[in-house]
Structures are given as C-alpha cells and as structure tokens.
Design a protein around this motif. Structure first.
Motif, PDB file in Angstrom:
ATOM      1  N   LYS A  78      19.401  15.839  33.086  1.00  0.00           N
ATOM      2  CA  LYS A  78      19.537  17.276  33.605  1.00  0.00           C
ATOM      3  C   LYS A  78      19.692  18.148  32.425  1.00  0.00           C
ATOM      4  CE  LYS A  78      23.556  19.621  34.311  1.00  0.00           C
ATOM      5  NZ  LYS A  78      24.588  19.835  34.305  1.00  0.00           N
ATOM      6  N   PHE A  79      18.820  18.878  32.805  1.00  0.00           N
ATOM      7  CA  PHE A  79      18.999  19.802  30.864  1.00  0.00           C
ATOM      8  C   PHE A  79      19.251  20.950  31.757  1.00  0.00           C
ATOM      9  CE2 PHE A  79      15.633  16.874  29.624  1.00  0.00           C
ATOM     10  CZ  PHE A  79      16.362  16.755  28.183  1.00  0.00           C
ATOM     11  N   GLN A  80      19.630  22.376  31.170  1.00  0.00           N
ATOM     12  CA  GLN A  80      20.232  23.102  31.368  1.00  0.00           C
ATOM     13  C   GLN A  80      19.423  24.318  30.300  1.00  0.00           C
ATOM     14  OE1 GLN A  80      24.047  23.727  32.815  1.00  0.00           O
ATOM     15  NE2 GLN A  80      24.753  25.645  31.601  1.00  0.00           N
ATOM     16  N   THR A  81      19.091  25.646  30.320  1.00  0.00           N
ATOM     17  CA  THR A  81      18.963  26.571  29.267  1.00  0.00           C
ATOM     18  C   THR A  81      20.637  27.966  28.832  1.00  0.00           C
ATOM     19  OG1 THR A  81      18.809  28.387  30.968  1.00  0.00           O
ATOM     20  CG2 THR A  81      16.579  26.716  30.666  1.00  0.00           C
ATOM     21  N   ARG A  82      20.091  28.020  27.970  1.00  0.00           N
ATOM     22  CA  ARG A  82      21.569  29.153  27.422  1.00  0.00           C
ATOM     23  C   ARG A  82      21.238  29.719  29.090  1.00  0.00           C
ATOM     24  NH1 ARG A  82      20.188  32.404  23.946  1.00  0.00           N
ATOM     25  NH2 ARG A  82      17.558  32.003  23.688  1.00  0.00           N
ATOM     26  N   VAL A  83      22.528  31.040  29.034  1.00  0.00           N
ATOM     27  CA  VAL A  83      22.814  31.895  29.566  1.00  0.00           C
ATOM     28  C   VAL A  83      22.127  33.116  29.342  1.00  0.00           C
ATOM     29  CG1 VAL A  83      24.649  33.169  30.830  1.00  0.00           C
ATOM     30  CG2 VAL A  83      25.061  30.290  30.695  1.00  0.00           C
ATOM     31  N   HIS A  84      21.896  33.498  29.705  1.00  0.00           N
ATOM     32  CA  HIS A  84      21.269  35.655  29.312  1.00  0.00           C
ATOM     33  C   HIS A  84      22.050  35.715  29.795  1.00  0.00           C
ATOM     34  CE1 HIS A  84      17.422  34.446  26.560  1.00  0.00           C
ATOM     35  NE2 HIS A  84      17.838  32.641  27.725  1.00  0.00           N
ATOM     36  N   ARG A  85      23.038  37.368  29.570  1.00  0.00           N
ATOM     37  CA  ARG A  85      24.133  38.170  29.945  1.00  0.00           C
ATOM     38  C   ARG A  85      23.501  39.304  30.405  1.00  0.00           C
ATOM     39  NH1 ARG A  85      28.001  35.295  30.877  1.00  0.00           N
ATOM     40  NH2 ARG A  85      28.845  33.944  29.391  1.00  0.00           N
ATOM     41  N   LYS A  86      23.285  38.912  31.833  1.00  0.00           N
ATOM     42  CA  LYS A  86      23.292  40.793  31.971  1.00  0.00           C
ATOM     43  C   LYS A  86      22.309  41.102  32.196  1.00  0.00           C
ATOM     44  CE  LYS A  86      27.663  42.867  31.220  1.00  0.00           C
ATOM     45  NZ  LYS A  86      29.086  43.263  31.234  1.00  0.00           N
ATOM     46  N   THR A  87      21.026  40.302  32.341  1.00  0.00           N
ATOM     47  CA  THR A  87      19.516  41.106  32.762  1.00  0.00           C
ATOM     48  C   THR A  87      19.032  40.251  34.150  1.00  0.00           C
ATOM     49  OG1 THR A  87      17.299  40.638  31.819  1.00  0.00           O
ATOM     50  CG2 THR A  87      18.581  38.679  31.560  1.00  0.00           C
ATOM     51  N   LEU A  88      17.759  41.018  34.514  1.00  0.00           N
ATOM     52  CA  LEU A  88      17.501  40.309  35.815  1.00  0.00           C
ATOM     53  C   LEU A  88      16.021  39.507  35.713  1.00  0.00           C
ATOM     54  CD1 LEU A  88      18.307  43.237  37.853  1.00  0.00           C
ATOM     55  CD2 LEU A  88      19.776  41.113  37.960  1.00  0.00           C
ATOM     56  N   ASN A  89      15.619  40.112  34.318  1.00  0.00           N
ATOM     57  CA  ASN A  89      14.451  40.012  33.311  1.00  0.00           C
ATOM     58  C   ASN A  89      14.890  38.593  31.873  1.00  0.00           C
ATOM     59  OD1 ASN A  89      12.605  41.207  35.299  1.00  0.00           O
ATOM     60  ND2 ASN A  89      13.499  42.706  34.799  1.00  0.00           N
ATOM     61  N   PRO A  90      15.639  37.543  32.635  1.00  0.00           N
ATOM     62  CA  PRO A  90      15.368  36.576  31.286  1.00  0.00           C
ATOM     63  C   PRO A  90      14.850  36.150  30.644  1.00  0.00           C
ATOM     64  CG  PRO A  90      16.079  35.858  33.140  1.00  0.00           C
ATOM     65  CD  PRO A  90      16.204  36.793  33.604  1.00  0.00           C
ATOM     66  N   THR A  91      14.426  36.317  29.462  1.00  0.00           N
ATOM     67  CA  THR A  91      13.294  35.598  28.332  1.00  0.00           C
ATOM     68  C   THR A  91      13.810  33.996  27.986  1.00  0.00           C
ATOM     69  OG1 THR A  91      11.879  37.490  28.115  1.00  0.00           O
ATOM     70  CG2 THR A  91      11.807  35.561  26.328  1.00  0.00           C
ATOM     71  N   PHE A  92      13.669  33.098  28.689  1.00  0.00           N
ATOM     72  CA  PHE A  92      14.087  32.058  27.742  1.00  0.00           C
ATOM     73  C   PHE A  92      13.561  31.402  26.852  1.00  0.00           C
ATOM     74  CE2 PHE A  92      14.762  32.453  32.760  1.00  0.00           C
ATOM     75  CZ  PHE A  92      16.757  32.620  32.688  1.00  0.00           C
ATOM     76  N   ASP A  93      12.483  30.753  26.898  1.00  0.00           N
ATOM     77  CA  ASP A  93      11.616  30.306  25.760  1.00  0.00           C
ATOM     78  C   ASP A  93      12.303  29.677  25.274  1.00  0.00           C
ATOM     79  OD1 ASP A  93       9.675  30.264  24.475  1.00  0.00           O
ATOM     80  OD2 ASP A  93      10.266  31.645  22.594  1.00  0.00           O
ATOM     81  N   GLU A  94      12.798  28.208  26.147  1.00  0.00           N
ATOM     82  CA  GLU A  94      13.065  26.850  25.681  1.00  0.00           C
ATOM     83  C   GLU A  94      12.135  25.682  26.070  1.00  0.00           C
ATOM     84  OE1 GLU A  94      17.739  26.738  26.125  1.00  0.00           O
ATOM     85  OE2 GLU A  94      17.838  28.624  26.843  1.00  0.00           O
ATOM     86  N   SER A  95      12.166  24.633  25.839  1.00  0.00           N
ATOM     87  CA  SER A  95      11.727  23.578  25.730  1.00  0.00           C
ATOM     88  C   SER A  95      12.639  22.849  26.147  1.00  0.00           C
ATOM     89  CB  SER A  95      10.571  23.050  24.602  1.00  0.00           C
ATOM     90  OG  SER A  95       9.074  24.126  24.510  1.00  0.00           O
TER      91      SER A  95
END
Length: 162
Positions: free
Chosen positions: A98-115
């Motif tokens: 299982k993988f998981q992205t970082r948590v993006h605080r207080k946003t409804l439009n996060p940019t993850f950009d993670e592989s």
C-alpha cells in the motif's frame, strides 16, 4: 393515579390506522435528490470531485508506475469548510503493498505530484485492479473517506490517429 383516555387531538382521523411509531409519516422525511438528477451522474452517487493520475508500465524493470497528479472539487469534510486530503493506493487483488500520498492541509484542490512503483509482471496486469481511495485526514478521530476509484483494465491499449 387514574389514567384517562388518550387525547389524540382534533385533527386525528378515526379511519386512519396509526402505525407502530404513531402518526409520523416517514415518507415526508425522505431527502430530495434533485442535485443528483441534474448532475447526470450515471451511478446515482454523490459527486465527490475528480482525481488526475497517470499510469505507465516499465517493461525493463517489470513495474507499474502510478503518478498521482492532483484532485479538484473535493467536498469539505471539516467544520471549517475545507478538507485535509490524501490518497491511498493499492494494487488488488492483494493488499500487501500500500502507498499513500502526503496530506495536504486545508484544501479542496490539492496538487500531489507523487509517483509510486508496483512490482508486477506484465502478464499479471489483466487480473490486477488499481484502487485509489481519497481520505480526509482527521487528527483526533477516524479519517473520513471522500471517495474511491477502481481501475480494472490496466492493459488498455490506446490508438490515436497520426
């Protein structure tokens, strides 16, 4: 103490049979779903936003490369009218890795950009499913699920005109 007859009020119809819960009519309390009808959502579910990701297969190393790019129009799950989204990624049928992205605080439009990389032989791709779950991080309680996407045809070939 004497108990008299039950006063049902003047608006009670004698012919109407009371239900086991009294004169409450449950059909009056059903929520209207006009928003879902207008949205054109074929599954009939509530719209939980969109997620943008890309897939690529590395033939040399026998790896499925998953890149979580961004999400937008996520619903607010916190009282402040925002969310703290992150994405969990599985390659089904097994949930070993299982993988998981970082948590993006207080946003409804996060940019993850993670592989992320899943080691999987090419001939197993047709029986595998990619499962993406978007959650809202809560520090002191259980994390709220925002929505999920299951991609079941990882061997799709795309044809384009040249």
């Amino acid at each position: 103490m004497q108990v008299g007859s039950l006063d049902l009020g003047d608006d009670y119809d004698v012919d109407e049979q009371p239900t086991s819960i009294g004169r409450i009519k449950p059909e009056l309390y059903k929520q209207m779903t006009t928003e879902n009808d207008e949205s054109g959502n074929s599954k009939g579910g509530k719209n939980c936003g969109k997620i943008n990701f890309s897939l690529r297969y590395d033939y040399e190393n026998e790896m499925l490369l998953v890149k979580i790019l961004k999400a937008f129009d996520l619903p607010a799950k916190d009282l402040c009218g925002s969310s703290d989204p992150y994405v969990k990624i599985y390659l089904l049928p097994d949930r070993k890795q299982k993988f998981q992205t970082r948590v993006h605080r207080k946003t409804l439009n996060p940019t993850f950009d993670e592989s992320f990389q899943f080691p999987v032989p090419y001939d197993e791709l047709p029986v595998r499913k990619l499962h993406l779950s978007v959650f809202d991080f809560d520090r002191f309680s259980r994390h709220d699920m925002i929505g999920e996407v299951i991609l079941d045809n990882l061997e799709t070939s795309i044809w384009k005109d040249i």
